[in-house]
Scaffold this motif. Structure first.
Motif, PDB file in Angstrom:
ATOM      1  N   UNK A  97       0.989  -1.152   0.118  1.00  0.00           N
ATOM      2  CA  UNK A  97      -0.042   0.142  -0.262  1.00  0.00           C
ATOM      3  C   UNK A  97       0.854   1.133  -0.050  1.00  0.00           C
ATOM      4  N   UNK A  98       2.244   1.246   0.246  1.00  0.00           N
ATOM      5  CA  UNK A  98       3.031   2.225  -0.064  1.00  0.00           C
ATOM      6  C   UNK A  98       2.999   2.992  -1.106  1.00  0.00           C
ATOM      7  N   UNK A  99       3.348   4.247  -1.011  1.00  0.00           N
ATOM      8  CA  UNK A  99       3.350   5.342  -2.178  1.00  0.00           C
ATOM      9  C   UNK A  99       4.803   5.916  -2.094  1.00  0.00           C
ATOM     10  N   UNK A 100       5.120   6.319  -3.405  1.00  0.00           N
ATOM     11  CA  UNK A 100       6.233   7.003  -3.394  1.00  0.00           C
ATOM     12  C   UNK A 100       6.207   8.286  -3.584  1.00  0.00           C
ATOM     13  N   UNK A 101       7.186   9.271  -3.329  1.00  0.00           N
ATOM     14  CA  UNK A 101       6.871  10.701  -3.565  1.00  0.00           C
ATOM     15  C   UNK A 101       7.843  11.413  -4.640  1.00  0.00           C
ATOM     16  N   UNK A 102       9.005  10.811  -4.507  1.00  0.00           N
ATOM     17  CA  UNK A 102       9.955  11.657  -5.231  1.00  0.00           C
ATOM     18  C   UNK A 102      10.041  11.507  -6.684  1.00  0.00           C
ATOM     19  N   UNK A 103      10.208  12.435  -7.485  1.00  0.00           N
ATOM     20  CA  UNK A 103      10.084  12.611  -9.027  1.00  0.00           C
ATOM     21  C   UNK A 103      10.965  11.645  -9.742  1.00  0.00           C
ATOM     22  N   UNK A 104      12.217  11.402  -8.994  1.00  0.00           N
ATOM     23  CA  UNK A 104      13.190  10.503  -9.601  1.00  0.00           C
ATOM     24  C   UNK A 104      12.777   9.126  -9.289  1.00  0.00           C
ATOM     25  N   UNK A 105      11.952   8.589  -8.821  1.00  0.00           N
ATOM     26  CA  UNK A 105      11.700   7.307  -8.685  1.00  0.00           C
ATOM     27  C   UNK A 105      10.616   6.858  -9.756  1.00  0.00           C
ATOM     28  N   UNK A 106      11.201   5.793 -10.508  1.00  0.00           N
ATOM     29  CA  UNK A 106       9.944   5.289 -11.681  1.00  0.00           C
ATOM     30  C   UNK A 106       9.571   4.038 -10.977  1.00  0.00           C
ATOM     31  N   UNK A 107       8.280   3.726 -10.747  1.00  0.00           N
ATOM     32  CA  UNK A 107       8.169   2.584 -10.007  1.00  0.00           C
ATOM     33  C   UNK A 107       7.468   1.548 -11.129  1.00  0.00           C
ATOM     34  N   UNK A 108       7.834   0.271 -10.961  1.00  0.00           N
ATOM     35  CA  UNK A 108       6.922  -0.673 -11.566  1.00  0.00           C
ATOM     36  C   UNK A 108       6.348  -1.622 -10.760  1.00  0.00           C
ATOM     37  N   UNK A 109       5.101  -1.887 -10.798  1.00  0.00           N
ATOM     38  CA  UNK A 109       4.373  -2.567  -9.759  1.00  0.00           C
ATOM     39  C   UNK A 109       4.252  -4.200 -10.398  1.00  0.00           C
ATOM     40  N   UNK A 110       4.736  -5.146  -9.600  1.00  0.00           N
ATOM     41  CA  UNK A 110       4.541  -6.388 -10.124  1.00  0.00           C
ATOM     42  C   UNK A 110       3.953  -7.316  -9.100  1.00  0.00           C
ATOM     43  N   UNK A 111       3.403  -8.606  -9.441  1.00  0.00           N
ATOM     44  CA  UNK A 111       2.693  -9.202  -8.314  1.00  0.00           C
ATOM     45  C   UNK A 111       3.547 -10.666  -7.901  1.00  0.00           C
ATOM     46  N   UNK A 112       4.116 -11.369  -8.900  1.00  0.00           N
ATOM     47  CA  UNK A 112       4.821 -12.725  -8.696  1.00  0.00           C
ATOM     48  C   UNK A 112       6.216 -12.475  -8.799  1.00  0.00           C
ATOM     49  N   UNK A 113       6.991 -13.616  -8.221  1.00  0.00           N
ATOM     50  CA  UNK A 113       8.440 -13.601  -8.568  1.00  0.00           C
ATOM     51  C   UNK A 113       8.756 -13.478 -10.097  1.00  0.00           C
ATOM     52  N   UNK A 114       8.029 -14.376 -10.742  1.00  0.00           N
ATOM     53  CA  UNK A 114       8.474 -14.172 -12.070  1.00  0.00           C
ATOM     54  C   UNK A 114       8.197 -12.835 -13.163  1.00  0.00           C
TER      55      UNK A 114
END
Ligand code: CTP
Length: 424
Positions: free
Chosen positions: A260-277
């Protein structure tokens, strides 16, 4: 999946028919493309028999449907695997040369996944030009299944032996799931692709981006439509690391499992995944363009062999058995991919023999640092806001922090492990 297997002229070509058979066993359709030299080592009849399809070897063969057969093949294939890949084809790919059926097809396969399994003698593999070509191909998203160490056909021993067909198939199977995350493939407008485009145009080396990959959070391994196997990781440590790196001026590729965490810094590019693969696919795709990687995710070691797309019904009093199969080890794979200019940091959660176990993990996975969490420490571990860690270096030096907030621990790790990379 439709797989095009490219075969080039090395003794390891004798293993290519086995690779084709294994791919077909996994349910894939296969077509083979061989260079003229490859056919000195393996016959067209063998390749056509094992693949069940016509072999393409000659751009101008009279029985080709038309002279642009390589273009229609490009549309047919979902993925290309060149095994063995000689120094010659690697050099051609890195220079954009298309002078036969295979090299021309590789050129036109630009935005789909390409895997190479290099095979050559040790001196050729270690040749700086070959290594430069490999680094460049990696930086534009080509996947390399590293050659192994062992006896070589030329009578010497060293690194250069083609990876076994079983390993090649496993790597492809594990890495093929989320191709939209791969730089240089399907997602041409992603920020990663834009940066890689800039790198190609300006000739910058990947390291000049001061980019750091961070993995965070748990992974969820699906059992059926409503259930999964997970763990208690909150992602707090990984997010604190991403924030600390970004605060110090690094560009951060954060690959995170469900949180549920959020990121705030513009230099963070986030990729959400679910599984290990999925995490494996994203991390191995991003690592070549990063200067360092810190892997703090709590990755599930196993996943259910089968996932039901409906909700499973109760099985009755006898209970039910769930067969689990092993997930790929992301950290160990990045350890194999690591270049000399890259740094790799892993985490270890140990309950006994902590130091010795962590040190062993550092060596086995080819890490530069390992951050040891001990479950014996009160206030450290999953879910809580504090942590106390011991950072172990490759040279055996240790640095133990007091009990700090995870934000403070992240600062310590960043300073200690990547501080002198001058990402600040
Ligand atoms: N890790 C990973 N991919 C996996 C498993 C673990 O990248 N499939 C990474 C974690 O992110 C962490 C490190 O490996 O940085 C250590 O994980 P841990 O579970 O402690 O070690 P394992 O190698 O799985 O060994 P074991 O479970 O036998 O202790």
């Amino acid at each position: 999946m439709k797989v095009i297997v490219g075969i080039t002229g090395g003794i390891a070509a004798y293993k290519s028919p086995l690779l084709v058979r294994l791919l077909r066993k996994e349910g894939h359709e296969v077509k083979c493309v061989a260079t003229e030299h490859a056919l000195q080592f393996v016959t067209p009849l063998t390749l056509e028999t094992v693949s069940g399809n016509k072999l393409y070897a000659d751009l101008f063969a009279s029985d080709n449907d038309h002279t642009t057969e390589h273009i229609s093949l490009k549309d047919w294939g979902d993925i290309m695997v060149v095994a063995p890949a000689t120094a010659n084809i690697i050099g051609k790919m890195a220079s954009g040369i298309g002078d036969d059926a295979l090299s021309t097809l590789l050129l036109s396969f630009a935005r789909k996944p390409i895997w190479l399994a290099p095979a050559m003698n040790t001196q050729m593999w270690e040749n700086p030009t070959v290594q430069r070509n490999i680094d460049y191909l990696r930086s534009i998203g080509v996947h390399i299944v590293e050659p192994a160490e062992g006896e070589l056909a030329c009578g010497t021993s060293g690194t250069g032996r083609m990876a076994e067909p079983e390993e090649i198939v496993e790597r492809i199977e594990n890495g093929e799931l989320r191709i939209e995350n791969y730089p240089g493939t399907a997602n041409a407008n992603s920020p990663i692709d834009k940066r890689i485009e800039k790198m190609i145009v300006t000739g910058d080396s990947p390291a000049q981006f001061k980019k750091v990959l961070v993995t965070a959070g748990p992974t969820y391994e699906r059992i059926d439509a409503v259930r999964f196997i997970g763990n208690y990781s909150s992602g707090k440590m990984g997010f604190a690391l991403a924030e600390a790196l970004a605060r110090h001026g690094a560009e951060v590729e954060l690959v995170t499992g469900p949180t549920a965490l959020k990121t705030s810094h513009p230099n963070i590019h986030r990729t959400d995944v679910e599984s290990a693969r999925e995490m494996y696919a994203a991390a191995t795709g991003l690592f070549p363009s990063c200067q360092a990687a810190i892997l703090s995710a709590a990755v599930a070691d196993y996943r259910p062999e089968h996932t039901a797309d409906h909700k499973l019904k109760k099985q009755g009093e006898e209970g039910m058995t769930l067969t689990l199969v092993q997930n790929p080890d992301i950290l160990a794979t990045l350890g194999k991919m690591k270049r000399d200019d890259q740094r790799l940091i892993g985490f270890a959660l140990e309950t006994d023999n902590e130091l010795a176990n962590a040190q062993h993990k550092l060596e086995k996975k080819n890490l530069d640092y390992i951050v040891l969490n001990s479950l014996r420490d009160k206030g450290a571990g999953f879910g809580v806001d504090t942590n106390r860690v011991t950072i172990i270096g490759r040279d055996g030096t240790t640095h133990t922090t007091p009990l700090l907030t995870k934000v403070q621990v992240a600062e310590e790790i960043v300073k200690h492990c990547v501080g002198e990379l001058k990402i600040y």
